[in-house]
Scaffold this active site. Structure first.
Site, PDB file in Angstrom:
ATOM      1  N   LYS A  35      40.363 -51.982  73.963  1.00  0.00           N
ATOM      2  CA  LYS A  35      40.883 -52.010  75.338  1.00  0.00           C
ATOM      3  C   LYS A  35      39.927 -52.900  76.135  1.00  0.00           C
ATOM      4  O   LYS A  35      38.822 -52.496  76.477  1.00  0.00           O
ATOM      5  CB  LYS A  35      40.931 -50.566  75.808  1.00  0.00           C
ATOM      6  CG  LYS A  35      41.003 -50.191  77.254  1.00  0.00           C
ATOM      7  CD  LYS A  35      41.727 -51.030  78.203  1.00  0.00           C
ATOM      8  CE  LYS A  35      41.256 -50.679  79.607  1.00  0.00           C
ATOM      9  NZ  LYS A  35      40.943 -51.866  80.392  1.00  0.00           N
TER      10      LYS A  35
ATOM     11  N   SER B 191      30.180 -49.098  82.813  1.00  0.00           N
ATOM     12  CA  SER B 191      29.388 -48.384  83.820  1.00  0.00           C
ATOM     13  C   SER B 191      29.138 -46.928  83.417  1.00  0.00           C
ATOM     14  O   SER B 191      29.889 -46.349  82.625  1.00  0.00           O
ATOM     15  CB  SER B 191      30.149 -48.404  85.145  1.00  0.00           C
ATOM     16  OG  SER B 191      31.365 -47.697  84.987  1.00  0.00           O
TER      17      SER B 191
ATOM     18  N   GLY C   5      31.395 -44.052  81.535  1.00  0.00           N
ATOM     19  CA  GLY C   5      30.752 -43.419  80.367  1.00  0.00           C
ATOM     20  C   GLY C   5      30.840 -41.900  80.437  1.00  0.00           C
ATOM     21  O   GLY C   5      31.165 -41.226  79.455  1.00  0.00           O
TER      22      GLY C   5
ATOM     23  N   GLU D  11      26.989 -47.905  75.920  1.00  0.00           N
ATOM     24  CA  GLU D  11      26.040 -48.932  76.369  1.00  0.00           C
ATOM     25  C   GLU D  11      26.315 -49.104  77.855  1.00  0.00           C
ATOM     26  O   GLU D  11      27.344 -49.664  78.232  1.00  0.00           O
ATOM     27  CB  GLU D  11      26.292 -50.266  75.651  1.00  0.00           C
ATOM     28  CG  GLU D  11      26.187 -50.217  74.146  1.00  0.00           C
ATOM     29  CD  GLU D  11      24.768 -50.082  73.659  1.00  0.00           C
ATOM     30  OE1 GLU D  11      23.837 -50.450  74.392  1.00  0.00           O
ATOM     31  OE2 GLU D  11      24.580 -49.571  72.541  1.00  0.00           O
TER      32      GLU D  11
ATOM     33  N   CYS E 298      24.063 -57.155  81.642  1.00  0.00           N
ATOM     34  CA  CYS E 298      23.571 -55.771  81.661  1.00  0.00           C
ATOM     35  C   CYS E 298      22.051 -55.701  81.659  1.00  0.00           C
ATOM     36  O   CYS E 298      21.471 -54.837  82.291  1.00  0.00           O
ATOM     37  CB  CYS E 298      24.141 -54.998  80.491  1.00  0.00           C
ATOM     38  SG  CYS E 298      23.779 -55.750  78.909  1.00  0.00           S
TER      39      CYS E 298
ATOM     40  N   GLU F 138      22.425 -50.180  90.392  1.00  0.00           N
ATOM     41  CA  GLU F 138      22.781 -51.450  89.757  1.00  0.00           C
ATOM     42  C   GLU F 138      23.775 -52.204  90.641  1.00  0.00           C
ATOM     43  O   GLU F 138      24.818 -51.671  90.999  1.00  0.00           O
ATOM     44  CB  GLU F 138      23.425 -51.165  88.395  1.00  0.00           C
ATOM     45  CG  GLU F 138      23.742 -52.428  87.631  1.00  0.00           C
ATOM     46  CD  GLU F 138      24.486 -52.157  86.336  1.00  0.00           C
ATOM     47  OE1 GLU F 138      25.414 -51.330  86.349  1.00  0.00           O
ATOM     48  OE2 GLU F 138      24.129 -52.770  85.323  1.00  0.00           O
TER      49      GLU F 138
END
Ligand code: NAD
Length: 494
Positions: A188, A242, A246, A264, A299, A398
């Protein structure tokens, strides 16, 4: 690759894109589509199938059927290796077309995209293809009357959910080891960067991957991603994105079949410069490049720059100079060093962070604004804030955009304390000539990756993974295979 070849590809029309299920392109079952807006100029590049839950059901059923048929899952590793090599060859053959398509879709500067996207994806397919026929089982050191055998088996169906930055590279880091291990995969992609992964599916098919082994389903994360996460027949979920999503995936796993979930996630990586750094000019240049390439949509970007007080003023000036001199412009121009922001929404989020940083009292040294608005595209100037308090929003959250936060520190202990003061633990950098200090810092920094006197390393041989709320598991290196294999023990009475 030269500019003329790129210019020949930049204006090509992109046909409407379907889903890729069971070895062929198809429409979404309910016929949904969405516009693909190019961040280069805000125009509509093409339309994309907008899948829903029942399309995921179809893709997972096709993946399961292919897995059970065994033409891939039970193929000799040496046979899978041949197909993986053919995929790598075809990616390389189509590298420029893939890179230009990707840039038009997500805005990365072409100089970086060509290496990081098709270049890295081809290398990754070749690496795991080459690795898979060197994976041996084990014989356990049991008592003599039994034989304890340890087999490695493919897990079954792997769901892969990918973000919009570097979709081919990050996708390949999961897809290639999952396929090499004999699994069937349903991918996806991100809503705003699906085109190259759809093209990869065609390439895999052309290379001889059997139908159903690799499927791509496009659509909204909260619908299609959720359906994949909640599916009872998906065995492993491999995700990059993000922390907020997650968390949802862990919840989906708990609410469905307890599938393994590898995450990740994001980072707020500290890049720490001591006064004894071997080359302060090089450190300043790498500090700027470490955050501003791909306009900060990386990232592992070194988004916090911690500088020893004794050199802080001069160093901040140097970094600001490098930032202001970076070549911004058309992402399809080979000279451009920082491309577009992926979408208008993401640009607005970045600019909100600028407003908050100013309100918190950080000092803006350069940037902070939208640029190249006349193109209709989404661009932002490299932005440097100084005197950033370690507990402020701009030092803790972030941004995922071209925003650098500089904070001075007094000594090594303070540097470690500030470096470890966020919820994240993805990457970091240390600049020092003191060997003992370098080793102390490698041990003290809570992060999956520590760079010393450099920043960033594209080599597939080294694992990439985070600690804390930057995730679990690893992409890259032989360790990535472990996520996609089960251990099976056999006791044989002698
Ligand atoms: P995102 O989390 O918003 O989206 C990632 C993917 O999840 C997309 O495909 C999206 O459609 C899907 N998704 C969204 N909602 C979902 C849901 N409810 N259920 C299932 N799937 C859903 O992230 P993004 O904005 O695409 O990417 C940026 C983030 O990715 C940043 O936080 C960045 O740090 C992180 N990232 C991490 C790494 C790494 O290796 N650690 C690499 C690249 C990016």
């Amino acid at each position: 690759m030269d500019q003329i070849q790129i210019d020949q590809l930049r204006g090509l029309s992109v046909p409407e894109q379907g889903l890729f299920i069971d070895g062929k392109t198809c429409k979404a079952l309910k016929g949904g589509t969405r516009d693909v807006v190019s961040p280069l100029d805000g125009t509509i590049l093409t339309r994309l199938a907008e899948a829903e839950e029942n399309d995921i059901d179809l893709a997972v059923a096709s993946a399961r059927a292919s897995f059970d048929r065994g033409s891939w899952s039970k193929a000799a590793p040496a046979e899978r290796k041949k197909v993986m090599h053919r995929i790598a060859d075809l990616i390389e053959k189509n590298a420029l077309e893939l890179a230009v398509l990707g840039v038009r879709d997500n805005g990365t500067e072409i100089s970086m995209a060509i290496k990081a996207e098709p270049g890295s994806a081809a290398n990754t397919f070749r690496y795991y293809g080459e690795l898979i026929d060197k994976v041996y089982g084990e014989i356990a050191p049991t008592t003599g009357s039994v034989l304890g055998l340890i087999h490695h088996e493919p897990v079954g169906i792997v769901g892969v959910i990918v973000p919009w930055n570097f979709p081919m590279m990050i996708g390949a880091w999961k897809i290639a080891p999952a396929l090499a291990a004999g699994n069937s995969v349903v991918v996806k992609p991100a809503e705003v960067a699906s085109l190259t992964l759809l093209r990869l599916a065609e390439i895999c098919s052309e290379a001889g991957l059997p139908p159903g082994v690799f499927n791509v389903v496009t659509g909204q994360g909260s619908v299609v991603g959720a359906a994949l996460g909640l599916h009872n027949d998906v065995d492993v979920l491999a995700f990059t994105g993000s922390g907020a999503v997650g968390r949802k995936l862990l919840e989906y796993s708990a609410r469905s079949n307890l599938k393994r979930v590898y995450l990740e996630l994001g980072g707020k990586s500290p890049n720490i410069v001591f006064a004894d750094a071997p080359d302060l000019d090089q450190a300043a240049k790498m500090a700027a490049y470490g955050i501003f390439r791909n306009s900060g949509q990386v990232c592992v970007a070194g988004s916090r720059l911690l500088v020893e007080r004794a050199i802080h003023g001069d160093f901040a000036r140097k970094v600001t100079e490098f930032a202001s001199k970076m070549r911004l412009g058309d992402p399809l121009d080979l000279n451009t060093e920082a491309g577009a922001i992926v979408s208008g929404d993401q640009l607005s989020k970045n600019l909100e962070f600028v407003t908050r940083a100013k309100a918190e009292g950080a000092s803006l040294l350069t940037g902070g604004t939208r640029i190249r608005e006349e193109t209709g595209g989404f661009f932002m100037a490299p932005t440097v804030f100084d005197q950033v308090a370690p507990d402020s929003v701009i030092a803790q959250e972030e941004v995922f955009g071209p925003v650098l936060a500089i904070t001075p520190f007094e000594d090594e202990a303070a540097a470690v304390r500030i470096a470890n003061s966020t919820i994240y633990g993805l990457a970091s950098g240390v600049w020092t000539s003191n060997l003992s200090r370098a080793h102390r810092m490698v041990r003290a920094i809570r992060a999956g990756v520590v760079h010393v006197n450099t920043y960033g390393g594209p080599d597939i041989t080294v694992p990439l993974g985070g600690v804390g709320q930057s995730g679990n598991g690893h992409d890259k290196s032989p360790h990535a295979l472990e996520k996609f294999l089960n251990l099976k023990s056999a006791w044989i009475q002698l």
